[in-house]
Design an enzyme around this catalytic site. Structure first.
Site, PDB file in Angstrom:
ATOM      1  NE  ARG A  50      21.346  -8.888 -47.541  1.00  0.00           N
ATOM      2  CZ  ARG A  50      21.328  -7.580 -47.720  1.00  0.00           C
ATOM      3  NH1 ARG A  50      21.414  -6.786 -46.678  1.00  0.00           N
ATOM      4  NH2 ARG A  50      21.216  -7.054 -48.926  1.00  0.00           N
ATOM      5  CG  ASN A  60      13.890 -12.584 -46.607  1.00  0.00           C
ATOM      6  OD1 ASN A  60      13.748 -13.093 -47.709  1.00  0.00           O
ATOM      7  ND2 ASN A  60      15.004 -11.954 -46.255  1.00  0.00           N
ATOM      8  NE  ARG A 109      23.466 -13.385 -43.194  1.00  0.00           N
ATOM      9  CZ  ARG A 109      22.990 -13.506 -44.433  1.00  0.00           C
ATOM     10  NH1 ARG A 109      21.743 -13.890 -44.643  1.00  0.00           N
ATOM     11  NH2 ARG A 109      23.755 -13.282 -45.469  1.00  0.00           N
ATOM     12  CB  SER A 118      27.283 -10.254 -47.399  1.00  0.00           C
ATOM     13  OG  SER A 118      27.920  -9.426 -46.454  1.00  0.00           O
ATOM     14  CB  SER A 120      24.396 -17.032 -51.374  1.00  0.00           C
ATOM     15  OG  SER A 120      23.240 -16.310 -51.702  1.00  0.00           O
ATOM     16  CD  GLN A 141      18.363 -18.274 -53.222  1.00  0.00           C
ATOM     17  OE1 GLN A 141      18.372 -17.686 -52.151  1.00  0.00           O
ATOM     18  NE2 GLN A 141      19.380 -18.222 -54.056  1.00  0.00           N
ATOM     19  NE  ARG A 199       9.198 -15.720 -84.885  1.00  0.00           N
ATOM     20  CZ  ARG A 199       9.682 -15.058 -83.829  1.00  0.00           C
ATOM     21  NH1 ARG A 199      10.817 -14.382 -83.942  1.00  0.00           N
ATOM     22  NH2 ARG A 199       9.052 -15.091 -82.692  1.00  0.00           N
TER      23      ARG A 199
END
Length: 432
Positions: A50, A60, A109, A118, A120, A141, A199
């Site tokens: 989006r 993006n 969309r 919103s 996924s 992604q 450890r």
């Protein structure tokens, strides 16, 4: 992708990438299974992108190592060869244009699935409502630019051949975890996954698996019930160097270095560059021409670019300059770049082709930096192509790398450093 888009719809915050609607049901078989000789289930890659991003505007499609961020995963998905269709779900025109440029189909969309709240899952369900032909969704992604086709191919096999209903990506980390103490509370922290008295050394501990958010594959039945993970479920462990998430690696320059070293650059193997061709006006210079009182031509260039040319030549790369304009030979000589130059060129592709044949090179061994419509054919043909940040739109669409610097302001040096990184990548792959 924003953090809110990574969970499922819930009244409170959901764990990263996990729907919080209770335990998902076990599924029996996917649609079409066991019906004899039918078409294989339709596997669609779906990248949610989006336009809104609270962290980085239009993240993006922001350029990472010269390529729009979403372009890295689209290239991997298309080259994987396991998807019947590759889609980008977006609400933004610019993202749509970039998606189509890389060869993906676009689902516009709705505003309802494009809000900050919103998820996924909301967007995927909407996509499926419009595409009844899709049986399996591979939600990839956009923020995972080091994804490789081989990862997607193996996951597709797990879904199709091994019968898993959902598969998601994880990465192995060697990190010791401690309980969190709220401010103002007098408590002591406790170890969660280690004994402080013993450890373990890194080599003596297998570490733990964490979701890395690169992809979530799920069958339609599962998604329609409100889950991305469930049924016969499996994880796919990605290599740590391929697990880069821009939501985490906010420092863009560091992310770029990771992508240049570990990213996927296409099906064809990279070749070492032997010839570098640069357009003069708008690349070596900023395109401005000054004329003195005695009618002499004056141009300017950046010392960084002169250094870039020098570094290319020292590494054994032939550097040549080209221009469609009748540049002054006296002016070019004054630059003292010691490069073979061709001016008044009406057909740049023919000249570069002549140079290539003269040196006995294939096109993949040629790099070209251009900025105008007259450069487009060369940019499309060579192995590595780039334009300055202020190049014309037609030239920008023809290249694999867009510099951050403008012409005459460091673009040559920037492209040269990009070439050196790719040469290192070629050399490293040859040693394996």
């Amino acid at each position: 992708m924003d953090a809110l888009e990574k969970g499922a719809a819930t009244s409170g915050p959901a764990p990263r990438g996990r729907p919080s609607r209770g335990r998902p049901p076990k599924l029996q078989r996917s649609r079409g299974a066991g019906r004899g000789l039918e078409k294989p289930p339709h596997l669609a890659a779906l990248v949610l992108a989006r336009g809104g991003s609270k962290g980085i505007p239009l993240k993006n499609i922001k350029r990472l190592a010269g390529v729009p961020l979403i372009g890295w995963v689209l290239r991997a998905a298309l080259d994987a060869g396991v998807f019947q269709s590759v889609w980008v779900s977006t609400d933004h025109d610019e993202i749509e244009n970039v998606a189509k440029q890389f060869g993906a189909q676009v689902h516009r969309r709705s505003s309802e699935t494009s809000k900050d709240s919103s998820t996924s899952l909301d967007a995927i369900v909407e996509f499926l409502n419009y595409h009844n032909e899709v049986d399996i969704v591979g939600n990839i992604q956009a923020t995972s630019p080091c994804l490789h086709p081989t990862d997607l191919q193996k996951v597709a096999e797990m879904i199709r051949e091994e019968g898993y209903d959902s598969v998601f990506s994880v990465v192995r980390r060697h990190q010791f975890r401690w309980s969190e103490i709220q401010k103002g509370v007098r408590e002591v922290t406790e170890p969660l996954n280690l004994n402080p008295a013993k450890r373990p050394r890194r080599q003596d501990w297998d570490g733990e698996l964490y979701e890395n958010g690169s992809f979530y594959f799920a069958k339609r039945h599962l998604i329609e019930m409100g889950y991305l993970q469930g049924g016969k479920m499996a994880y796919y462990e990605m290599r740590a160097e391929h697990s880069v998430d821009i939501d985490v690696d906010i420092d863009w320059p560091i992310a770029e270095q990771r992508v240049l070293r570990f990213g996927y650059f296409g099906k064809e193997k990279l070749k070492e560059i032997k010839l570098f061709v640069c357009n003069i006006d708008g690349c070596l210079t900023n395109g401005h021409i000054y004329v003195s009182g005695d009618q002499k031509e004056i141009i300017s260039y950046d010392v960084k670019d002169a250094i870039g040319i020098s570094l290319l030549k020292k590494s054994g790369i032939e550097v040549r300059l080209i221009s469609e304009r009748a540049c002054s030979k006296q002016t070019l000589s004054a630059l003292k770049l010691d490069c073979k130059t061709e001016v008044s060129v009406s057909d740049k592709l023919a000249i570069v082709d002549e140079w290539r044949k003269e040196m006995g090179l294939c096109w993949k061994e040629v790099a070209y930096l251009g900025n105008e419509v007259s450069d487009e054919e060369c940019l499309k043909r060579v192995g590595l192509s780039a334009v300055p940040a202020d190049a014309c739109s037609g030239a920008q669409k023809a290249v694999g790398y867009i510099c951050k610097c403008n012409g005459g302001r460091g673009a040559i040096r920037e492209f040269a450093e990009h070439i050196f990184l790719l040469i290192e990548k070629v050399n490293n792959s040859c040693q394996k």
